[in-house]
Design a protein around this motif. Structure first.
Motif, short mmCIF file in Angstrom:
data_model
loop_
_atom_site.label_atom_id
_atom_site.label_comp_id
_atom_site.label_asym_id
_atom_site.label_seq_id
_atom_site.Cartn_x
_atom_site.Cartn_y
_atom_site.Cartn_z
N GLU A 86 69.12 9.17 45.50
CA GLU A 86 68.66 7.83 45.15
C GLU A 86 69.69 7.12 44.27
N PHE B 160 72.23 -0.40 47.58
CA PHE B 160 70.91 -0.38 48.18
C PHE B 160 69.87 -0.57 47.07
N ASN B 161 68.77 -1.25 47.40
CA ASN B 161 67.69 -1.35 46.42
C ASN B 161 66.55 -0.43 46.84
N GLU B 162 65.55 -0.29 45.99
CA GLU B 162 64.47 0.67 46.25
C GLU B 162 63.72 0.36 47.54
N ASN B 163 63.46 -0.92 47.81
CA ASN B 163 62.76 -1.30 49.03
C ASN B 163 63.58 -0.96 50.27
N GLU B 164 64.88 -1.17 50.21
CA GLU B 164 65.74 -0.83 51.34
C GLU B 164 65.76 0.68 51.57
N LEU C 11 71.57 3.63 45.17
CA LEU C 11 71.46 2.48 44.27
C LEU C 11 72.84 2.03 43.78
#
Length: 87
Positions: free
Chosen positions: A61, A69-73, A65
């Motif tokens: 993760e 990339f974000n958490e939703n992606e 990040l």
């Protein structure tokens, strides 16, 4: 955002590590919670496994990040990864 199929291998690998280790950590957690009277050695082994899976999930993760990339992606790509595996 690119689809899972369009990602470079290093990102596909990180998504796979995130998804698999999340699932394994959840499975181990549920096993621990379902034990009625666990022996110390069994509980110790399960906790070690939980720690290992959670550590790998967090590492994947953080890598994603850090690379934009974000958490939703990440969640969306994990869903796409699951679909990819079930083809």
């Amino acid at each position: 955002m690119k689809s899972f199929d369009e990602l470079e291998f290093k990102y596909k690998d990180a998504i796979e590590q995130y998804d698999l280790n999340s699932a394994w950590a959840n499975d181990i957690r549920e096993t621990i919670l379902s034990l009625k009277d666990p022996k110390e050695i069994v509980l110790s082994c399960l906790l070690d496994g939980l720690e290992d899976c959670f550590e790998k999930k967090i590492k994947a993760e953080s890598y994603l990040l850090k690379n934009g990339f974000n958490e939703n992606e990440i969640i969306l790509l994990c869903c796409q990864y699951s679909e990819y595996c079930n083809k």
